[in-house]
Each structure stands twice: as structure tokens, then as C-alpha cells.
Design a protein around this motif. Structure first.
Motif, PDB file in Angstrom:
ATOM      1  N   TYR A 783      10.896  -0.320   9.134  1.00  0.00           N
ATOM      2  CA  TYR A 783      12.003  -0.737   8.660  1.00  0.00           C
ATOM      3  C   TYR A 783      12.324  -2.311   8.797  1.00  0.00           C
ATOM      4  CZ  TYR A 783      16.618  -2.590   8.844  1.00  0.00           C
ATOM      5  OH  TYR A 783      18.113  -3.226   8.543  1.00  0.00           O
ATOM      6  N   ASP A 784      11.580  -2.874   9.798  1.00  0.00           N
ATOM      7  CA  ASP A 784      11.526  -4.378   9.986  1.00  0.00           C
ATOM      8  C   ASP A 784      10.581  -4.929   8.908  1.00  0.00           C
ATOM      9  OD1 ASP A 784      13.464  -4.462  11.884  1.00  0.00           O
ATOM     10  OD2 ASP A 784      11.740  -4.347  13.617  1.00  0.00           O
ATOM     11  N   ALA A 785       9.672  -4.241   8.579  1.00  0.00           N
ATOM     12  CA  ALA A 785       8.739  -4.872   7.489  1.00  0.00           C
ATOM     13  C   ALA A 785       9.282  -4.749   6.319  1.00  0.00           C
ATOM     14  CB  ALA A 785       7.392  -4.004   7.637  1.00  0.00           C
ATOM     15  N   ALA A 786      10.169  -3.595   5.956  1.00  0.00           N
ATOM     16  CA  ALA A 786      10.838  -3.671   4.593  1.00  0.00           C
ATOM     17  C   ALA A 786      11.539  -4.698   4.366  1.00  0.00           C
ATOM     18  CB  ALA A 786      11.493  -2.203   4.628  1.00  0.00           C
ATOM     19  N   MET A 787      12.544  -5.032   5.632  1.00  0.00           N
ATOM     20  CA  MET A 787      13.435  -5.998   5.442  1.00  0.00           C
ATOM     21  C   MET A 787      12.962  -7.509   5.252  1.00  0.00           C
ATOM     22  SD  MET A 787      16.275  -4.633   5.691  1.00  0.00           S
ATOM     23  CE  MET A 787      15.410  -3.130   4.739  1.00  0.00           C
ATOM     24  N   LYS A 788      11.837  -7.713   5.879  1.00  0.00           N
ATOM     25  CA  LYS A 788      10.776  -9.001   5.585  1.00  0.00           C
ATOM     26  C   LYS A 788      10.391  -8.854   4.175  1.00  0.00           C
ATOM     27  CE  LYS A 788      10.383 -10.578  10.001  1.00  0.00           C
ATOM     28  NZ  LYS A 788      10.825 -11.911  10.541  1.00  0.00           N
ATOM     29  N   TYR A 789       9.770  -7.891   3.731  1.00  0.00           N
ATOM     30  CA  TYR A 789       9.437  -7.911   2.267  1.00  0.00           C
ATOM     31  C   TYR A 789      10.705  -8.165   1.213  1.00  0.00           C
ATOM     32  CZ  TYR A 789       4.906  -5.833   3.478  1.00  0.00           C
ATOM     33  OH  TYR A 789       3.617  -5.581   3.800  1.00  0.00           O
ATOM     34  N   ARG A 790      11.926  -7.709   1.733  1.00  0.00           N
ATOM     35  CA  ARG A 790      13.189  -7.898   0.724  1.00  0.00           C
ATOM     36  C   ARG A 790      13.230  -9.492   0.803  1.00  0.00           C
ATOM     37  NH1 ARG A 790      18.523  -4.626   2.287  1.00  0.00           N
ATOM     38  NH2 ARG A 790      17.327  -2.813   1.492  1.00  0.00           N
ATOM     39  N   GLU A 791      13.246  -9.976   1.896  1.00  0.00           N
ATOM     40  CA  GLU A 791      13.651 -11.355   2.152  1.00  0.00           C
ATOM     41  C   GLU A 791      12.615 -12.220   1.266  1.00  0.00           C
ATOM     42  OE1 GLU A 791      13.002 -12.649   5.929  1.00  0.00           O
ATOM     43  OE2 GLU A 791      14.867 -11.531   6.737  1.00  0.00           O
ATOM     44  N   LYS A 792      11.633 -11.602   0.895  1.00  0.00           N
ATOM     45  CA  LYS A 792      10.323 -12.180   0.137  1.00  0.00           C
ATOM     46  C   LYS A 792      10.361 -11.857  -1.402  1.00  0.00           C
ATOM     47  CE  LYS A 792       6.557 -11.967   3.703  1.00  0.00           C
ATOM     48  NZ  LYS A 792       5.206 -11.443   3.901  1.00  0.00           N
ATOM     49  N   LYS A 793      11.455 -10.905  -1.646  1.00  0.00           N
ATOM     50  CA  LYS A 793      11.730 -10.322  -3.106  1.00  0.00           C
ATOM     51  C   LYS A 793      10.237  -9.732  -3.385  1.00  0.00           C
ATOM     52  CE  LYS A 793      15.223 -13.496  -4.592  1.00  0.00           C
ATOM     53  NZ  LYS A 793      15.973 -12.902  -3.553  1.00  0.00           N
ATOM     54  N   THR A 794       9.734  -8.855  -2.429  1.00  0.00           N
ATOM     55  CA  THR A 794       8.400  -8.022  -2.777  1.00  0.00           C
ATOM     56  C   THR A 794       8.868  -6.615  -3.122  1.00  0.00           C
ATOM     57  OG1 THR A 794       7.002  -9.564  -1.307  1.00  0.00           O
ATOM     58  CG2 THR A 794       6.143  -7.546  -1.865  1.00  0.00           C
ATOM     59  N   SER A 795       8.454  -6.074  -4.032  1.00  0.00           N
ATOM     60  CA  SER A 795       8.452  -4.652  -4.260  1.00  0.00           C
ATOM     61  C   SER A 795       7.576  -3.768  -3.296  1.00  0.00           C
ATOM     62  CB  SER A 795       8.296  -4.373  -5.690  1.00  0.00           C
ATOM     63  OG  SER A 795       9.089  -4.923  -6.603  1.00  0.00           O
ATOM     64  N   LEU A 796       8.013  -2.634  -3.104  1.00  0.00           N
ATOM     65  CA  LEU A 796       7.217  -1.727  -2.313  1.00  0.00           C
ATOM     66  C   LEU A 796       6.727  -0.520  -2.853  1.00  0.00           C
ATOM     67  CD1 LEU A 796       9.297  -2.188   1.044  1.00  0.00           C
ATOM     68  CD2 LEU A 796       6.886  -3.469   0.413  1.00  0.00           C
ATOM     69  N   ILE A 797       5.548   0.050  -2.507  1.00  0.00           N
ATOM     70  CA  ILE A 797       5.099   1.314  -2.702  1.00  0.00           C
ATOM     71  C   ILE A 797       4.746   2.163  -1.533  1.00  0.00           C
ATOM     72  CG2 ILE A 797       4.381   0.655  -5.166  1.00  0.00           C
ATOM     73  CD1 ILE A 797       1.578   0.745  -4.377  1.00  0.00           C
ATOM     74  N   ILE A 798       4.589   3.482  -1.771  1.00  0.00           N
ATOM     75  CA  ILE A 798       3.949   4.394  -0.842  1.00  0.00           C
ATOM     76  C   ILE A 798       2.655   4.965  -1.498  1.00  0.00           C
ATOM     77  CG2 ILE A 798       4.187   6.616   0.529  1.00  0.00           C
ATOM     78  CD1 ILE A 798       7.314   5.581   0.891  1.00  0.00           C
ATOM     79  N   ILE A 799       1.644   5.181  -0.760  1.00  0.00           N
ATOM     80  CA  ILE A 799       0.365   5.994  -1.362  1.00  0.00           C
ATOM     81  C   ILE A 799       0.429   7.128  -0.392  1.00  0.00           C
ATOM     82  CG2 ILE A 799      -2.021   5.784  -1.838  1.00  0.00           C
ATOM     83  CD1 ILE A 799      -1.854   2.904  -2.472  1.00  0.00           C
ATOM     84  N   ALA A 800       0.183   8.314  -0.941  1.00  0.00           N
ATOM     85  CA  ALA A 800       0.000   9.432  -0.028  1.00  0.00           C
ATOM     86  C   ALA A 800      -1.028  10.475  -0.690  1.00  0.00           C
ATOM     87  CB  ALA A 800       1.188  10.319   0.087  1.00  0.00           C
ATOM     88  N   GLY A 801      -1.329  11.584  -0.112  1.00  0.00           N
ATOM     89  CA  GLY A 801      -2.300  12.568  -0.520  1.00  0.00           C
ATOM     90  C   GLY A 801      -1.660  13.799  -1.252  1.00  0.00           C
ATOM     91  N   LYS A 802      -2.138  15.057  -0.896  1.00  0.00           N
ATOM     92  CA  LYS A 802      -1.607  16.096  -1.498  1.00  0.00           C
ATOM     93  C   LYS A 802      -0.195  16.572  -0.776  1.00  0.00           C
ATOM     94  CE  LYS A 802      -6.423  17.572  -2.623  1.00  0.00           C
ATOM     95  NZ  LYS A 802      -6.982  16.518  -1.694  1.00  0.00           N
ATOM     96  N   GLU A 803       0.469  17.295  -1.537  1.00  0.00           N
ATOM     97  CA  GLU A 803       1.807  17.850  -1.347  1.00  0.00           C
ATOM     98  C   GLU A 803       2.633  17.019  -0.559  1.00  0.00           C
ATOM     99  OE1 GLU A 803       0.412  21.224   1.133  1.00  0.00           O
ATOM    100  OE2 GLU A 803      -0.026  22.467  -0.615  1.00  0.00           O
ATOM    101  N   TYR A 804       2.814  15.695  -1.246  1.00  0.00           N
ATOM    102  CA  TYR A 804       3.801  14.830  -0.245  1.00  0.00           C
ATOM    103  C   TYR A 804       5.212  15.447  -1.079  1.00  0.00           C
ATOM    104  CZ  TYR A 804       6.279  10.345   0.306  1.00  0.00           C
ATOM    105  OH  TYR A 804       7.115   9.366   0.489  1.00  0.00           O
ATOM    106  N   GLY A 805       5.915  15.424   0.388  1.00  0.00           N
ATOM    107  CA  GLY A 805       7.589  15.881  -0.012  1.00  0.00           C
ATOM    108  C   GLY A 805       7.786  17.235   0.363  1.00  0.00           C
TER     109      GLY A 805
END
Length: 923
Positions: A783-805
Motif C-alpha cells: 500500500y505505501d509503495a502504491a501511494m509513493k508511485y501515485r505521487e510520482k504519477k507512475t502506472s503500476l502492473i502485476i506480473i503472475a504465473g498460472k491460474e491468477y485469481g
């Protein structure tokens, strides 16, 4: 819908004792060149009927009908189907945020159009409050009352909000707390089997169908009702009159042959089916049961099998309507007029299954001879990990060896593991990581056994979940086993937290009438609640002395529950191994107090004379069970239990309920807050943009479940969510659970990706909701990292393996990552519901090309990513280009496939989500 063009002339009249009804005939459609309709799977026929009836030339067209009527059992699904269910089923965990969204949409409609009244369920929606109660009190005749008191104390604000919704919205009913579990209430009362609507031309009859805000909505498939779980946002759109879209499914025919042996029950059957279908691979497919064995299965057993469709990966597990269906509806107190209409309609429509019905053409087949099924459990971490009861001891030995390095014992050697402090190592001692473990013989007196617990100790034994408490046979069996155990002088071990949470008032009523509750209570299985409890992680805290012992000794302890989920961290943070089992095996393991036992070779305990008692000595016969079921399961019990189901008790009626068409949001509330989803919405659609310069928020492996992603369970004090609540002057003792606070996005976004078992490869040295802030490389909460990225206006992605979700259809698994700033998820494969939910929240699901993964491409998650091809000619299944830039100047270029699978999903994504689309198109 705007009307019924009836392009194929299928409107017909059905004569009944109650007059004439209109229906849309599949046989008439067959006369238009679709001659194979009577060989299609029953579930496909019901979907075709749904489109015939709802054809309006706009949302559902004659071309849609033609495509599905031409369904080919050997083809790959490619065409989307618009589906308009008759009802929507909600529970309070997922239902509260749905109602919060509807309330927020009313505010947005007021701002955009000045008329919020169109934000109203257009089809019946029923919410059952069942997910909030926790097992704080147990082992007492007052436990149900005490737990319900705690429930209201924690959730009165949420419940008052739901009462406002019940008063404010049309077509919306609420089943109050302490009534039952939503799927069991649906099975026993809400489902009608057949639906009737009225319009200017008369009454229209059609099959009962439903979508639900819970993946186990599939339980109703056992009653021949087409339905499955969908995301909360999709369900909201359906409530507002939009179709639910799905790809034309493959249908796996599951042939049941033979009959279950006397010592085997529906739980054993469904655990076999779950393992078989997981190995087969049925994600995104329908499963329909057929064959000579189906007629021998009662609806309660069918419902148990259908309930666990999410566990075997299917969209649903369907049993067509037949004589057993009518019998069950009669038994549970449904009206005779409804039953007569249902039977008349289903036979006229060619939807009534008999042993002489023509065989259907399926996409593929699976066969199970039920006579081969043996007693079993599933665990220690997944529902498909079936373990024969006869192999449990060996299985546990292997767990110890894998987790602790303890050598396996000789086959048949008695004993369970205890920690011991001595330095010397006789033959029965083993040193493990500097700590000495001792194999302690089970042949001890009870006083000696009660001195402490060891590896494999069962600390939670819970008869819970609609999967089994809807089934009188397995509950009667548990009661009879308790009776036999008490009469043999057996007791439950003192370290076992026992609980009985009936899925409806009916279950407790017939157990009492049969004289079995007193024996269950003598084994400490007192009723604790009429809700989901342990099955969804609301097992409550363990006693302090048990907790401290587990932590101090680093014990691997177990839970045994009659539920449907046993994922890591779900049942209780302290139970590292969790087993799904029938209610009677829950009783058995509560008596032994350990999973480290071979019931064939070792006694379950000793009687009052000191003689050994084996499991077989207290196992009830099928004749005993059947006799009690036939005697005590009567229509009057169901009619009495559901006579005033929507009224609630004095606590419910005394809740202060807000008034007005618009909800008066309280800024100081920590339970109900206006979500930010619609605060910046405009009437115009903004074109999606390429994702440039994105950072990886989490780099994840295979089988990441929605339990890993979505906040669930207790809120830790030191977590971002806990610190937020403390900042709002909420004491830790009043935190409640994430599930109870799903109406507050501030809590939920802070708890997203914070599961204690989450393994983020960016921070391999620590489990839980941690990541690296890049490029700095600083470790912090996600969460804290996401808020830091928001301040920088940096878009985020998640990378995962099989059967995500994989797992429950938790809408916050999509909502939460969206609020954290995630724009896309790149995975090797997706589970059906979560992939759809991501799109519905404006997040792009992207799939690696076949055979590729982040590992094969050489990604470590520290790169920046450009994803291009989104803003120009985005279409279904479009191949997009991804460029990953390493900090050392290297780059990797690879392709991904956009998992926007249908035109409807593309429209939702382009609108920034499904609710934005609905809001723009209702006016």
C-alpha cells in the motif's frame, strides 16, 4: 428489455389448472432448422430459452439466438452469450459494497442528470446476511446468543445501511442475521424452480435462474436452477437491467454410475469429483451430470456436489430437473400450485430429465463409478488435494518430513510428534533445526494426553458451511456418531475448538427433534451461529494458552472442517494444515485431537473400562441415518423456519435506519464510505491509453487466489489498514474483520495484496504484503509503495504465473488493485471470474504467449514497462507489444494477448469499467 420481437415464432400457450401461461418453445425453434436442440445439454437449452424470451433486437438479437442454437459440442467457445437471470443473490460481505456502489451511483446520477431514481434493481435481488458472524464464543449453550450479540455490536452500522437499502431500493429484500447461509436459504426457500412474470399480454413462465455475489451460488445447480457466481460489479449491472455476458461454454458431461457404498457420503463423493475435474481441467466450462447414478442421488447430495463447482474449477455443476427435484421442493414446503406448474412447464419445454431421456451431446465426458468412492478428506492446502482416510497418517508423516525434516516413521507406527527439551537422543527422538522432537505413543491415559499438544494436533473442528449443513443425511450421521461416541465414554480433546454452525434454522430443529443435539453438545459441538463462520475464515481466535503453545513450540497444527475451502491462511492464521471432511469425520478428529492417526490400526480412544474403541465401532449405518431422515425431515419444519424470514429479531427491528432516496454519507464512518469510483465520471467516454513507464507492484507465482489478493480475515494492528483505523480512533479490539469493512474503500485498498501467505518475488526474504519501491529499492508495504508511485504519477502492473485469481469471486480483488493504481495484470492464465472482474474495473488482463513466463523472458520485476497497442484499434484478444527496460540498459520485447474476450468486455474496458458504462447508458 424493450420488447419481444419473437423472431422465430416460438411464443406458445401452456394450459394449466391455474389458467394459461405464455412460454417460448424450444420445440418451435427446432422447426426453424435447429433440429438438434433436443440433444443439446440441458444447461445450453435453458440459455437458449433465456434469449428467446428476452430478445429485444438491441441487447439480445436473433443472431445471438442463432449462434447458441447452433452450439456444437466439438467446437471451441468463441461467441458471447447475453444472459438475463431471473434473480440476483447477494451475501453481506460482497453485498454491502454492491449496495454502497448503487448508493454512490445514485449520487453520480444526481450530479450528472439530476434524477437518481433510475438507479434501482430492475430484477429481484435478495441479500442474506450470513458472512459476518464469528466464532468468538464456543462450547456453551449461550454461544449462539453471544456470537450474535458480538455480530450486532461490530456490524450495526452496516446492517442499518442495508435496512436503508431495503427500504430505499425496489426489488431488494434482505434476510436478517442469524437466519442461515445464503446458499442454503436459497436452496431451501428462495429458489422457486420456475419463475413467472406478468406483462400486458398475460403471464410468462420460464426456468428459475440466478447469478450470485458468491462463487458457491452454484449450489443451486443441484436443484436444476441455472446459476453461478459473478463479480459484484457484474451483478450490479445485471440488477440494473444489463445482460451478463459469457462465452458459449464447453459442456463436460459427467457420467455417474453405480451407487455410493454404505460407509461413504456426499462429502466423499464431491472430494473425488473435485480432484477428478481439477485434473481434467474444466476452468470456464460447464459441467452437467448425467447417467444412471444421478437418479439415485437426492437433491441434498446433488447440492453438495454442485456447491463445490468453484473448487473443481467449473463455472457450474448442473443437475437437470427431474422427479427428485419436484420431491425436494415438496419436502421443503413449496406450494403445490408452483410444483404443478413447474412440472407441467418443464415437460412441455423438453427440460425434464428421466432415465429414458435421449442422451445429450457433450464437449467431453468424465465417468465415475460411485461404488469406488472411499472415505476421504482434502488438504492440507487445497480442495483438490484428496487424501484417503486410510492414508491420512502417512500423508501427515510426509508433511512433517517436508516442513520439519522429521524422518517418516515405519508404516503402522503409532504416535504423534511433540517437542521435547532434552539433549540426549534415544531411538524415538529426532533433532530438527537444533530442536529436539519426540515421537509420543498414543497408548497413554487421557490425563497424560491432555498435558500438551504436538505437531498434527487438531485445534479447530468445525461442522460448518452450506456445502454439508444443507444435507440432512451427513448432519444426522454426525449426530449419530456423537451419540455412539458418548455412549462409549469418549470425549473431545481439550485443545480442540469445536463448533456447529447450521446453515439454517431447519437443521438445528431436526437435530433436536431426532434427539441428537444433546450428544453433539456433550462433545462440545454447541451451536455457535447460523452463518458461514469457519468456512470463510471466521473461526475466531483460539484460546490464549493454545495460541501461545503453538507459537512457542512452532507447531504444525490442523483444522478439520466440513467446508469447501482450505487455502493457506484462510481458516485461521495458526493452522498451517487444513482439511475438508464430512461432519462425522469432523466429530471423529475432535475426539482424537490429532490428524496423526490411522483409524484402521489405532483406536479413536478408550471406553470407560479402558478398552480400545475404534472408529468403526461408532460409525453409524446407512439404515440408521435413512430412518432418521425419513422420520424428521418434513415440510412443516421448513414452512415454520421460513414463515417470517425477512422480519428479523428485535435487534434487527430496533436498528436506527436512515431515510431518503440518497444516502447521507457520514465522513467519520469507518464502515460505510462513498467510494471514489464515480467522483470524476463524465458523460463522455475517454479513450484508453497505452501504459508507459509502468512499475511492477508485485511479481507473483502460480495459483494466486483471490484470498491472496483481496482483504479477508482479521486486520493486523501494524498493517496499513490497522494503522488507518487507529488513526480514526478505532481501538484494535473494535477492528472487526476486513469482510465487515468492505463498505470502506480506505480499509480495503490498504488490505489489498496484504495476505500473510502472499509471496512477492520482489521481496523473497519475507512473506506478506511487502514490495520494493523502485528504483530506490526500498522495502515497504504494498500500500505505501502504491501511494509513493501515485505521487510520482507512475502506472503500476502485476506480473503472475498460472491460474491468477483462483477462488471466491471477491470484487475487492479487482477494486483494490484498481485503487492502488494497477493498470494491467500480466499472467500465464486467469481464473474466469477474476479476469472478468479486472475488466469490469478498467484493468487490462494480459496473458503471456503459450510457453512463456516472466522467468523464460528473463524478467525480475525491477524493470519499467511500456505496453503499446491499447489506444489504436483495440479489439478482443488483440496481441499487444510489451517492452521491458532493465536498469542496466538491457531491454526485453515480448508479446501478450489481451484477455478481453468479448465485445461487451471491450465496451466495459473502454468506458473505464462496467458501472461507468451502465451509468452512462441508463439515461
Amino acid at each position: 428489455m424493450t420488447g419481444h420481437p419473437n423472431s422465430f415464432g416460438t411464443r406458445q400457450s401452456l394450459s394449466t389448472d391455474e389458467g394459461y401461461f405464455t412460454y417460448f418453445s424450444l420445440q418451435k425453434l427446432a422447426q426453424h432448422g435447429f433440429s438438434g436442440i433436443d440433444r443439446l445439454p440441458y444447461c445450453i437449452r435453458i440459455l437458449i430459452e433465456n434469449m428467446l424470451r428476452n430478445e429485444d433486437g438491441i441487447l439480445i438479437t436473433s443472431m445471438d439466438i442463432e449462434k447458441l442454437a447452433s452450439w456444437n459440442h466439438g467446437s471451441v467457445a468463441s461467441d458471447e452469450i447475453p444472459f438475463m437471470p431471473a434473480r440476483v443473490l447477494l451475501q453481506d460481505f460482497t453485498g454491502v459494497p454492491a449496495v454502497v456502489d448503487l448508493a454512490a451511483m445514485r449520487d453520480a446520477a444526481q450530479r450528472l442528470y439530476g434524477t437518481p431514481s433510475k438507479i434501482n434493481p430492475l430484477i429481484p435481488a435478495e441479500l442474506v446476511i450470513d458472512h459476518s458472524v464469528q466464532v468468538d464464543s464456543f462450547g456453551s449453550s449461550n454461544s449462539t446468543t453471544e456470537n450474535t450479540d458480538f455480530e450486532y455490536l461490530r456490524n450495526s452500522e452496516r446492517y442499518a445501511f442495508l435496512r436503508w437499502g431495503q427500504k430505499c431500493f425496489e426489488n431488494f429484500r434482505v434476510v436478517p442475521p442469524s437466519t442461515g447461509i445464503c446458499h442454503q436459504v436459497n436452496l431451501e426457500y428462495l429458489a422457486t424452480g420456475v419463475s413467472v412474470t406478468k406483462n400486458a399480454s398475460g403471464k410468462i413462465v420460464f426456468p428459475d435462474t440466478v447469478v450470485g455475489l458468491d462463487s458457491h451460488t452454484t449450489m443451486i445447480n443441484g436443484l436444476g436452477v441455472l446459476g453461478w457466481g459473478v463479480g459484484g460489479i457484474e451483478a450490479e449491472a445485471v440488477m440494473l437491467g444489463r445482460p451478463y455476458y459469457l462465452l458459449a461454454p464447453s459442456v463436460i458431461g459427467f457420467c455417474l454410475e453405480g451407487k455410493l457404498p454404505d460407509n461413504v457420503n456426499a462429502t466423499d463423493l464431491v472430494l473425488n469429483i473435485t480432484q477428478m475435474l481439477r485434473e481434467k481441467g474444466v476452468v470456464g466450462k460447464f459441467v452437467e451430470f448425467y447417467g444412471p447414478g444421478v437418479s439415485g442421488l437426492g437433491i441434498e447430495n446433488r447440492a453438495t456436489v454442485a456447491n463445490m463447482a468453484p473448487e473443481y474449477g467449473a463455472t457450474m455443476g448442473f443437475f437437470p430437473v427431474d422427479e427428485k427435484t419436484i420431491d425436494y421442493l415438496r419436502l421443503t414446503g413449496r406450494g403445490q400450485k408452483t410444483l404443478a406448474l413447474m412440472e407441467n412447464y418443464y415437460k412441455a419445454q423438453g427440460l425434464f430429465r428421466t432415465d429414458d431421456s435421449q442422451p445429450c451431446l457433450y464437449s467431453d465426458h468424465v465417468v465415475l463409478d460411485m461404488s469406488s468412492v472411499e472415505p476421504c478428506l482434502a488438504g492440507p492446502k487445497r480442495p483438490q488435494e484428496r487424501v484417503l482416510l486410510s492414508r491420512m497418517k502417512t500423508s501427515f508423516d510426509n508433511i512433517l518430513k517436508d516442513n520439519c525434516g522429521i524422518p517418516s516413521r515405519p508404516v503402522g507406527a503409532p504416535g504423534f510428534w511433540e517437542n521435547e527439551g532434552g539433549k540426549s537422543l534415544p531411538n524415538d527422538l529426532y533433532e530438527v533445526n537444533g530442536e529436539t522432537c519426540k515421537m509420543v505413543s498414543e497408548q497413554k491415559d487421557s490425563a497424560d494426553q491432555d498435558r500438551g499438544i504436538g505437531h498434527g494436533a487438531v485445534v479447530i473442528a468445525a461442522i460448518t458451511s452450506c456445502t454439508n449443513t444443507s444435507n440432512p443425511s451427513v448432519l444426522m450421521a454426525a449426530g449419530l456418531m456423537a451419540k455412539n461416541a458418548v455412549e462409549h465414554g469418549l470425549t473431545v480433546k481439550p485443545w480442540v475448538k469445536t463448533s456447529l454452525a447450521p446453515g439454517s434454522r431447519v437443521a438445528l430443529d431436526y437435530l433436536k427433534a431426532a434427539g441428537l443435539m444433546e450428544y453433539l453438545e456433550l462433545l462440545n459441538f454447541y451451536p455457535v451461529a447460523f452463518g458461514c463462520t469457519t468456512c470463510i475464515g471466521n473461526s475466531g481466535p483460539l484460546p490464549d494458552n493454545i495460541t501461545s503453545t503453538i507459537k512457542e513450540k512452532g507447531l504444525i497444527v490442523a483444522s478439520v472442517l466440513s467446508g469447501n475451502r482450505n487455502f493457506e491462511g484462510r481458516i485461521n492464521p495458526l493452522t498451517r494444515i487444513n482439511y475438508l471432511a464430512s461432519p462425522q469425520l469432523v466429530v471423529a478428529y475432535a475426539i482424537t485431537g490429532t490428524v496423526d492417526i490411522d483409524f484402521d490400526l489405532e483406536p479413536i480412544g478408550k471406553d470407560i473400562n479402558g478398552s480400545p474403541v475404534f472408529l468403526k465401532d461408532i460409525w453409524p449405518s446407512s439404515e440408521e441415518i435413512e430412518e432418521l431422515v425419513n422420520k424428521y425431515i418434513t415440510p412443516d419444519r421448513y414452512k415454520n423456519a421460513y414463515a417470517s424470514v425477512f422480519e428479523g429479531d428485535k435487534r434487527w427491528k430496533s436498528l436506527p435506519t436512515p431515510e431518503g432516496a440518497l444516502y447521507n454519507w457520514d465522513n467519520s464512518s469507518t464502515y460505510i464510505k462513498e467510494p471514489p469510483f464515480f467522483l470524476e465520471i463524465t458523460r463522455e467516454v475517454k479513450k484508453p491509453q497505452n501504459i508507459l513507464g509502468a512499475r511492477v507492484l508485485a511479481l507473483l507465482g502460480d495459483s494466486i487466489t483471490t484470498d491472496h489478493i483481496s482483504p479477508a480475515g482479521a486486520i493486523p494492528v501494524n498493517s496499513p489498514a490497522g494503522q488507518y483505523l487507529i488513526g480514526q480512533n478505532v481501538l484494535p479490539s473494535d477492528f472487526n474483520s476486513y469482510g465487515a469493512r468492505r463498505g470502506n474503500h480506505e480499509v480495503m485498498m490498504r488490505g489489498t495484496l496484504a495476505n500473510i501467505r502472499l509471496k512477492n518475488k520482489l521481496t523473497p526474504d519475507v512473506d506478506g504484503g511487502w514490495t520494493l519501491l523502485l528504483p530506490e529499492g526500498e522495502k515497504m508495504s504494498i500500500y505505501d509503495a502504491a501511494m509513493k508511485y501515485r505521487e510520482k504519477k507512475t502506472s503500476l502492473i502485476i506480473i503472475a504465473g498460472k491460474e491468477y485469481g483462483t477462488g471466491s469471486s471477491r470484487d475487492w480483488a479487482a477494486k483494490g488493485v484498481m485503487l492502488l493504481g494497477v493498470k494491467a495484470v500480466i499472467a500465464e492464465s486467469f481464473e474466469r471470474i477474476h479476469r472478468s472482474n479486472l475488466i469490469c474495473m478498467g484493468i487490462l488482463p494480459l496473458q503471456f504467449m503459450s510457453g512463456e513466463s516472466h522467468g523464460s523472458i528473463g524478467l525480475d520485476g525491477t524493470e519499467t514497462f511500456d505496453i503499446v497497442g491499447i489506444e489504436s484499434d483495440l479489439h478482443t484478444r488483440k496481441k499487444l507489444l510489451v517492452n521491458a527496460f532493465h536498469k542496466d540498459g538491457r531491454s526485453a520485447e515480448f508479446s501478450v494477448v489481451s484477455r478481453i474476450d468479448s465485445q461487451a468486455e471491450l465496451t466495459y474496458y473502454q468506458n473505464g469499467g462496467i458501472l461507468n458504462y451502465v451509468l452512462r447508458n441508463l439515461y
